[in-house]
Design a protein around this motif. Sequence first.
Motif, mmCIF file in Angstrom:
data_model
loop_
_atom_site.group_PDB
_atom_site.id
_atom_site.type_symbol
_atom_site.label_atom_id
_atom_site.label_comp_id
_atom_site.label_asym_id
_atom_site.label_seq_id
_atom_site.Cartn_x
_atom_site.Cartn_y
_atom_site.Cartn_z
ATOM 1 N N ALA A 159 -0.374 11.379 -2.552
ATOM 2 C CA ALA A 159 -0.332 10.235 -3.435
ATOM 3 C C ALA A 159 -0.304 9.211 -2.344
ATOM 4 O O ALA A 159 -1.042 8.068 -2.441
ATOM 5 C CB ALA A 159 0.646 10.170 -4.256
ATOM 6 N N PHE A 160 0.509 9.194 -1.511
ATOM 7 C CA PHE A 160 0.624 8.137 -0.352
ATOM 8 C C PHE A 160 -0.841 8.181 0.587
ATOM 9 O O PHE A 160 -1.321 7.071 1.007
ATOM 10 C CB PHE A 160 1.961 8.315 0.392
ATOM 11 C CG PHE A 160 2.032 7.141 1.506
ATOM 12 C CD1 PHE A 160 2.243 5.868 1.137
ATOM 13 C CD2 PHE A 160 1.788 7.378 2.862
ATOM 14 C CE1 PHE A 160 2.413 4.882 2.155
ATOM 15 C CE2 PHE A 160 2.158 6.432 3.789
ATOM 16 C CZ PHE A 160 2.671 5.142 3.586
ATOM 17 N N LEU A 161 -1.197 9.327 1.032
ATOM 18 C CA LEU A 161 -2.174 9.433 1.902
ATOM 19 C C LEU A 161 -3.290 8.750 1.301
ATOM 20 O O LEU A 161 -4.344 8.278 2.086
ATOM 21 C CB LEU A 161 -2.488 10.886 1.996
ATOM 22 C CG LEU A 161 -3.681 11.387 3.111
ATOM 23 C CD1 LEU A 161 -3.174 11.068 4.248
ATOM 24 C CD2 LEU A 161 -3.843 13.012 3.100
ATOM 25 N N ARG A 162 -3.720 8.727 0.128
ATOM 26 C CA ARG A 162 -4.796 8.157 -0.590
ATOM 27 C C ARG A 162 -4.615 6.834 -0.976
ATOM 28 O O ARG A 162 -5.281 6.267 -1.533
ATOM 29 C CB ARG A 162 -5.328 9.017 -1.601
ATOM 30 C CG ARG A 162 -5.879 10.415 -1.304
ATOM 31 C CD ARG A 162 -6.271 11.365 -2.502
ATOM 32 N NE ARG A 162 -5.242 11.687 -3.231
ATOM 33 C CZ ARG A 162 -4.972 11.209 -4.555
ATOM 34 N NH1 ARG A 162 -5.440 10.115 -4.771
ATOM 35 N NH2 ARG A 162 -4.217 11.611 -5.333
ATOM 36 N N SER A 163 -3.581 6.194 -0.506
ATOM 37 C CA SER A 163 -3.108 5.065 -1.302
ATOM 38 C C SER A 163 -3.483 3.559 -0.473
ATOM 39 O O SER A 163 -3.646 3.779 0.939
ATOM 40 C CB SER A 163 -1.540 4.665 -1.193
ATOM 41 O OG SER A 163 -0.983 4.662 -0.139
ATOM 42 N N ASP A 164 -3.605 2.395 -1.043
ATOM 43 C CA ASP A 164 -3.734 1.329 -0.179
ATOM 44 C C ASP A 164 -2.761 1.132 0.773
ATOM 45 O O ASP A 164 -2.914 0.354 1.833
ATOM 46 C CB ASP A 164 -3.634 0.069 -1.083
ATOM 47 C CG ASP A 164 -5.041 0.032 -2.192
ATOM 48 O OD1 ASP A 164 -6.035 0.596 -1.659
ATOM 49 O OD2 ASP A 164 -5.140 -0.621 -3.164
ATOM 50 N N GLN A 165 -1.488 1.366 0.179
ATOM 51 C CA GLN A 165 -0.280 1.120 1.167
ATOM 52 C C GLN A 165 -0.197 2.087 2.618
ATOM 53 O O GLN A 165 0.242 1.596 3.629
ATOM 54 C CB GLN A 165 1.071 1.584 0.443
ATOM 55 C CG GLN A 165 1.395 0.695 -0.604
ATOM 56 C CD GLN A 165 0.583 0.688 -1.973
ATOM 57 O OE1 GLN A 165 -0.150 1.810 -2.348
ATOM 58 N NE2 GLN A 165 0.692 -0.118 -2.962
ATOM 59 N N ASN A 166 -0.886 3.178 2.223
ATOM 60 C CA ASN A 166 -1.042 4.016 3.348
ATOM 61 C C ASN A 166 -2.146 3.297 4.611
ATOM 62 O O ASN A 166 -2.073 3.324 5.528
ATOM 63 C CB ASN A 166 -1.680 5.275 3.046
ATOM 64 C CG ASN A 166 -1.962 6.433 4.509
ATOM 65 O OD1 ASN A 166 -2.800 6.005 4.821
ATOM 66 N ND2 ASN A 166 -1.108 7.197 4.712
ATOM 67 N N SER A 208 -1.484 -9.512 4.408
ATOM 68 C CA SER A 208 -2.519 -9.020 3.334
ATOM 69 C C SER A 208 -1.810 -9.059 1.733
ATOM 70 O O SER A 208 -0.683 -8.854 1.580
ATOM 71 C CB SER A 208 -2.794 -7.548 3.690
ATOM 72 O OG SER A 208 -1.519 -6.568 3.694
ATOM 73 N N SER A 209 -2.643 -8.711 0.885
ATOM 74 C CA SER A 209 -2.326 -8.688 -0.445
ATOM 75 C C SER A 209 -1.327 -7.364 -0.746
ATOM 76 O O SER A 209 -0.535 -7.394 -1.646
ATOM 77 C CB SER A 209 -3.542 -8.866 -1.439
ATOM 78 O OG SER A 209 -4.276 -7.670 -1.045
ATOM 79 N N THR A 210 -1.737 -6.249 -0.072
ATOM 80 C CA THR A 210 -0.621 -5.091 -0.226
ATOM 81 C C THR A 210 0.378 -5.154 0.188
ATOM 82 O O THR A 210 1.384 -4.957 -0.740
ATOM 83 C CB THR A 210 -1.295 -4.083 0.739
ATOM 84 O OG1 THR A 210 -2.872 -3.782 0.429
ATOM 85 C CG2 THR A 210 -0.686 -2.755 0.381
ATOM 86 N N ILE A 211 1.005 -6.146 1.112
ATOM 87 C CA ILE A 211 2.353 -6.619 1.644
ATOM 88 C C ILE A 211 2.993 -7.563 0.459
ATOM 89 O O ILE A 211 3.957 -7.530 0.268
ATOM 90 C CB ILE A 211 2.330 -6.654 2.896
ATOM 91 C CG1 ILE A 211 2.128 -5.535 3.960
ATOM 92 C CG2 ILE A 211 3.507 -7.631 3.382
ATOM 93 C CD1 ILE A 211 2.081 -5.854 5.544
ATOM 94 N N SER A 212 2.020 -8.625 0.282
ATOM 95 C CA SER A 212 2.548 -9.643 -0.872
ATOM 96 C C SER A 212 2.872 -9.135 -2.032
ATOM 97 O O SER A 212 3.794 -9.706 -2.907
ATOM 98 C CB SER A 212 1.129 -10.608 -0.900
ATOM 99 O OG SER A 212 0.974 -11.108 0.072
#
Length: 296
Positions: free
Chosen positions: A222-229, A253-257
């Motif tokens: 799940a993490f490997l395929r994520s925007d957060q990864n 970035s929006s991911t961190i926001s």
Amino acid sequence: MSSSDPNKLISKADKLTRLSLTRWSADWKSATLLYEQAANGFRVSKDYEKAKLAFEKASKGQEMLASPWDAAKHMESAAALAKELRNWTEVIDFYRRASELYMQCDRPQPASGSLAKAARALEDALPDDAVQLYTDACVILEDDGKEQMAFDLYRAAASIYVKLEKFTDAATFLLRLGLAADKCNARNSQCKAYLSAIIVYLYAHDLKQAEKCYNDCSQIDAFLRSDQNRCASKLLSAYTEGDVEEIKRVAQSSTISNLDNVIIKLARKLPTGDVAELKEEAAKGEEEALDENDLT
């Protein structure tokens, strides 16, 4: 002195619970009602010390009447008054007692809630105690299979650790949040927790641990395929290359926001320390690993 005078009510209730030559058994039912009336009277008049003591007695009365739920409610009222009086030891003791009473009713959620209330009350005054209370509250929910209800408690504990600059402990709690989210199939919360832990390590200037955390978490599909990864990968690559501007760009970035505010604040301060020095340390670590694997 009117019949509704809380001092008179307390005195009358105390007499009903004391045994004497003419009273062979305590009348807890009548006494508890009087203690409750007195507690509310003292609270209305803002005599918090006496109100607290009256709620303690009312709680004891409900226990004697085999009503742990009502006893717990009164103990929480006593704890809230102890908070007003800034008596932190009693805040802990009373909320813990309330939690135990809720568990006697087989009600783990309010039991956890009592500990969480104590933790929130203590965050500024006794942060270490607050973290322990949050931890215990999480354990109760975990044992009940209600991990999803503990997400905010994990975040609160991690936030305290960040304020205390105990970054390894903060990251550990975020990883616990990730594990709990995994059990609930809450993939978004899981991936956010892992990225947050990596950011905490980077803020603490521990690139090696951040990379290890990234590699470990990337074992989870799940993490490997994520925007957060992808965001974490860009951050770590920028650190490895010593690219300060790229680190700052990714941190915006929006991911961190979309992470929790306490983590966003850390990310926006990246990089901390000397990135070039971190790059050298990372390269040195890779060389040492290669030497260890050299079998010639």
